[in-house]
Design an enzyme around this catalytic site. Structure first.
Site, mmCIF file in Angstrom:
data_model
loop_
_atom_site.group_PDB
_atom_site.id
_atom_site.type_symbol
_atom_site.label_atom_id
_atom_site.label_comp_id
_atom_site.label_asym_id
_atom_site.label_seq_id
_atom_site.Cartn_x
_atom_site.Cartn_y
_atom_site.Cartn_z
ATOM 1 N N LYS A 47 0.838 -1.203 0.000
ATOM 2 C CA LYS A 47 0.000 0.000 0.000
ATOM 3 C C LYS A 47 0.874 1.255 0.000
ATOM 4 O O LYS A 47 0.621 2.200 -0.741
ATOM 5 C CB LYS A 47 -0.928 0.003 1.227
ATOM 6 C CG LYS A 47 -2.081 -0.977 1.104
ATOM 7 C CD LYS A 47 -2.817 -1.181 2.423
ATOM 8 C CE LYS A 47 -3.797 -2.351 2.279
ATOM 9 N NZ LYS A 47 -4.421 -2.750 3.547
ATOM 10 N N GLN A 91 -5.108 -2.031 9.637
ATOM 11 C CA GLN A 91 -4.719 -3.255 8.938
ATOM 12 C C GLN A 91 -5.231 -4.483 9.694
ATOM 13 O O GLN A 91 -5.016 -4.611 10.896
ATOM 14 C CB GLN A 91 -3.184 -3.289 8.788
ATOM 15 C CG GLN A 91 -2.651 -4.445 7.986
ATOM 16 C CD GLN A 91 -3.126 -4.428 6.527
ATOM 17 O OE1 GLN A 91 -3.202 -3.384 5.895
ATOM 18 N NE2 GLN A 91 -3.483 -5.593 6.009
ATOM 19 N N ASP A 114 -11.615 2.262 4.057
ATOM 20 C CA ASP A 114 -11.815 0.815 3.865
ATOM 21 C C ASP A 114 -13.306 0.487 3.803
ATOM 22 O O ASP A 114 -13.680 -0.624 3.417
ATOM 23 C CB ASP A 114 -11.161 0.025 5.011
ATOM 24 C CG ASP A 114 -9.834 -0.610 4.607
ATOM 25 O OD1 ASP A 114 -9.596 -0.739 3.389
ATOM 26 O OD2 ASP A 114 -9.062 -0.978 5.501
#
Ligand code: NDP
Length: 280
Positions: A47, A91, A114
């Site tokens: 990322k 994460q 997200d």
């Protein structure tokens, strides 16, 4: 035919870079990472790399396994208020001792790039526009659209019902007027069920479980899984070599859904940056 997620993702990144350059913005993505899970560390590095290439600043906040819930909640609240930060992600997976859902729901819906928080997930479920859609399902939809096939009316079978893939994907495809079936570990007669699918999406983390005799001739097959085969090589949930002649379109692993997931996360971050820049 093969759906080249790597190429599609490159196109998305190029378009995003163009927007970033033209608008003279520096989108900032905050990544909260806990523990030393090897796969997670690789995903975070991917990322960071993809972000840097297009001019998105990635701030990684790394913690050891024993970080407290309170410390993480304080960080999320601080990042929510920080006008320089456009997107916040945590994460996954988090250590079991932490309440990941509580942390996700603490992220401001406007920065929840997200799309895992209850507000954005709910908007997607209710088919309300303007929310942030989870990156993997969003990338899968783009990949399906890239085939030029009509999605409305097709029967989509999704193997897996996780919060980050199966569930949001089911909502997204339902919103595209597909008829959606979600399968999981307790589903009976899975191969027969999959044989009925015009669109088959495997997201169950079982190496090469989907074989030729699971796939209807002419189906679109998307493989989300990231696993290791018996030789330690990365493979998906679909036995690609077995299925490639039966499916009309199939996505490979690696080079399929993975790169599109990262590209969609960046797209969400640029989107939030544009909105927040206008508001400030
Ligand atoms: P989870 O473990 O959270 O969920 C797996 C789902 O698959 C569950 O719903 C489970 O059922 C179901 N399942 C497991 N085994 C079977 C089986 N034998 N038959 C039918 N259903 C089964 O995984 P994730 O959704 O997080 O990830 C799935 C896979 O996708 C993993 O390989 C992961 O690495 C990969 N992934 C890839 C991404 C990418 O960008 N390419 C992004 C995210 C994930 P139940 O609910 O009953 O337990």
């Amino acid at each position: 035919m093969i759906i080249d997620g790597k190429k599609l993702a490159e196109n998305v990144r190029q378009s995003l870079k163009k927007i970033i350059d033209e608008e003279k913005i520096v989108p900032v993505l905050a990544v909260i990472s806990v523990g030393k899970d090897k796969a997670s560390q690789i995903y975070v590095r991917n990322k960071e790399k993809a972000a840097a290439e297009i001019g998105v600043k990635c701030d990684v906040y790394s913690f050891s396994d024993d970080v407290s819930q309170q410390e993480l909640e304080n960080l999320v609240l601080k990042l929510n208020c920080d006008k320089a930060v456009n997107g916040i992600i945590i994460q996954q997976p988090l250590p079991k001792a932490l309440d990941g859902d509580a942390l996700l729901d603490l992220i401001s819906p406007q920065k929840d790039v997200d799309g895992f928080g209850v507000f954005n997930a709910g908007r997607l479920l209710l088919n309300e526009k303007g929310g942030l859609v989870a990156a993997t399902p969003k990338g899968i939809l783009r990949m399906l659209e890239s085939t030029g096939e009509t999605l409305a009316g097709k029967h989509a079978v999704i193997i897996g019902r996780s919060k980050i893939v199966g569930r949001p994907l089911a909502a997204l495809l339902l919103n595209q007027h597909c008829t959606v079936t979600v399968a999981h570990s307790k589903t009976q007669h899975l191969p027969e069920l999959c044989q009925c699918a015009d669109i088959l999406i495997a997201a169950c983390g079982q190496p090469k479980i989907v074989k030729k005799n699971w796939v209807k001739k002419g189906a679109l097959v998307l493989d989300v899984g990231i696993n290791r085969d018996e030789n330690g090589k990365i493979c998906g949930d679909v036995d690609f070599d077995d299925v490639v002649d039966v499916a009309k379109f199939v996505s490979p692993v690696p080079g399929g859904v993975g790169p599109m997931t990262v590209a969609m996360l960046l797209e969400n971050t640029v989107q939030t940056c544009l909105v927040q820049t206008k508001e400030n």
